[in-house]
Design a protein around this motif. Structure first.
Motif, short mmCIF file in Angstrom:
data_model
loop_
_atom_site.label_atom_id
_atom_site.label_comp_id
_atom_site.label_asym_id
_atom_site.label_seq_id
_atom_site.Cartn_x
_atom_site.Cartn_y
_atom_site.Cartn_z
N ALA A 11 0.86 -1.18 0.00
CA ALA A 11 0.00 0.00 0.00
C ALA A 11 0.89 1.23 0.00
CB ALA A 11 -0.91 0.00 1.22
N GLU A 12 1.31 1.64 -1.18
CA GLU A 12 2.25 2.74 -1.32
C GLU A 12 1.60 3.90 -2.07
OE1 GLU A 12 5.13 2.62 0.20
OE2 GLU A 12 4.98 0.50 0.80
N TYR A 13 2.25 5.05 -2.02
CA TYR A 13 1.66 6.26 -2.59
C TYR A 13 1.86 6.37 -4.10
CZ TYR A 13 1.08 7.69 2.23
OH TYR A 13 0.71 7.74 3.54
N THR A 14 2.89 5.72 -4.62
CA THR A 14 3.15 5.77 -6.06
C THR A 14 3.43 4.37 -6.57
OG1 THR A 14 5.55 6.05 -5.87
CG2 THR A 14 4.20 8.06 -5.81
N THR A 15 3.32 4.20 -7.86
CA THR A 15 3.60 2.90 -8.46
C THR A 15 5.07 2.53 -8.28
OG1 THR A 15 1.83 3.26 -10.06
CG2 THR A 15 3.46 1.58 -10.59
N SER A 16 5.96 3.50 -8.44
CA SER A 16 7.39 3.19 -8.29
C SER A 16 7.71 2.75 -6.88
CB SER A 16 8.24 4.40 -8.70
OG SER A 16 8.00 5.51 -7.86
#
Length: 309
Positions: A81-86
């Motif tokens: 669950a991260e803020y960006t795809t990278s």
């Protein structure tokens, strides 16, 4: 990609010390208790595990310690669950290096992506690792709905093996089956819809309240798998007031309070979350304590298959 995640999978709480530092030892103690109670696998760092409250290094520490403890006895998955795809790709690669058996992948946090962007996020993360992936659909909490049509579109990616369905709409189980057939393993992700979901064909249960009531979760699962629906319904009706705690914005605090009442871990959470207090605390404690006072001992489950699962 070969993987079949079925049965009871706790979304494991992450334990903290009083100063809010991650307590890996206490987390592992809780994992041991869940294993002893007969869960079928573990999901670390989900919503209940306060994923977004930990930094990358803390997450990897928890995963490495859990993988070492479990030592191949059951699947260990991690929430992504991260803020960006990278960032999701980077963490997924670190989780793979830590030895996890799979990912439970969410859409990117905060930004409300449209269908094209959501599918791109999932495909890009899948391309970054060599792990099976459980796609987590929770539009109620995260405001992004992965529809049956979207899952059909993504079905050509073999790393997408399972769906944790948490839309709070049990119709979705049938809609996904009708659209995608047996392509995905479906798991219920909403505690107080589990019996309905199992009847409709879900093959697993990602649960929050199992953290505090693992034996009762396993009892309900075994009764359902054995087709002892009358007995399962009795357990479910006893359990439902507790299971409602899983669908509240403060589910982490509620579940950790239940843990304490049942003798597991502490209720320390990481700010901005705070332990509940006052009238709210009294109401939740009453629900928990009433359930403890009336908890089922459970009839013997007649199915040898269920007992051996």
């Amino acid at each position: 990609m070969s993987s079949h995640w079925s049965g009871v999978y706790p979304a494991v709480t992450t334990q903290f010390r009083e100063d809010e530092w991650v307590d890996v030892e206490a987390t592992l103690s809780h994992v041991n208790a869940l294993i002893d109670a007969g869960v079928h696998g573990l999901i670390m760092l989900g919503t209940v595990g306060e994923n977004c409250s930990l930094d990358a290094g803390e997450k990897v520490d928890v995963l490495k310690a859990t993988v070492d403890l479990v030592d191949g006895r059951m699947p260990v998955l991690t929430g992504v669950a991260e803020y960006t795809t990278s960032l999701a790709c980077k963490f997924s690669q670190a989780a793979q290096d830590a030895g996890v058996d799979g990912l439970m992948l969410l859409p990117a946090m905060v930004y409300k992506s449209d269908a094209r962007e959501t599918i791109s996020h999932f495909r890009t993360v899948a391309s970054a690792v060599d792990l099976p992936i459980m796609c987590y659909n929770n539009p109620v909490s995260y405001s992004i709905d992965i529809t049956p049509e979207m899952f059909d579109e993504m079905s050509d990616e073999p790393k997408f093996v399972a769906i944790k369905e948490s839309s709070e709409n049990p119709r979705r189980i049938t809609d996904i089956f009708n659209r995608c057939g047996q392509r995905y393993t479906l798991l219920c992700g909403v505690d107080d819809l589990v019996l309905e979901s199992l009847i409709l064909g879900a093959q697993g249960w990602v649960s929050g309240l199992v953290n505090a009531f693992p034996a009762e979760n396993r009892l309900l699962w075994d009764l359902a798998q054995a087709g002892q629906w009358d007995e399962a319904l009795k357990v479910y009706r006893w359990y439902t007031p507790l299971l409602h705690l899983d669908t509240h914005p403060k589910l982490v605090q509620y579940i950790k309070l239940a843990n304490v009442e049942c003798g597991y871990g502490s209720e320390v959470v990481r700010a901005p979350r705070l332990p509940i207090s006052g009238v709210e605390r009294a109401a939740v404690l009453k629900t928990i304590r009433d359930a403890i006072a009336t908890r089922p001992t459970g009839p013997p489950v007649q199915s040898d298959t269920a007992l051996a699962s």
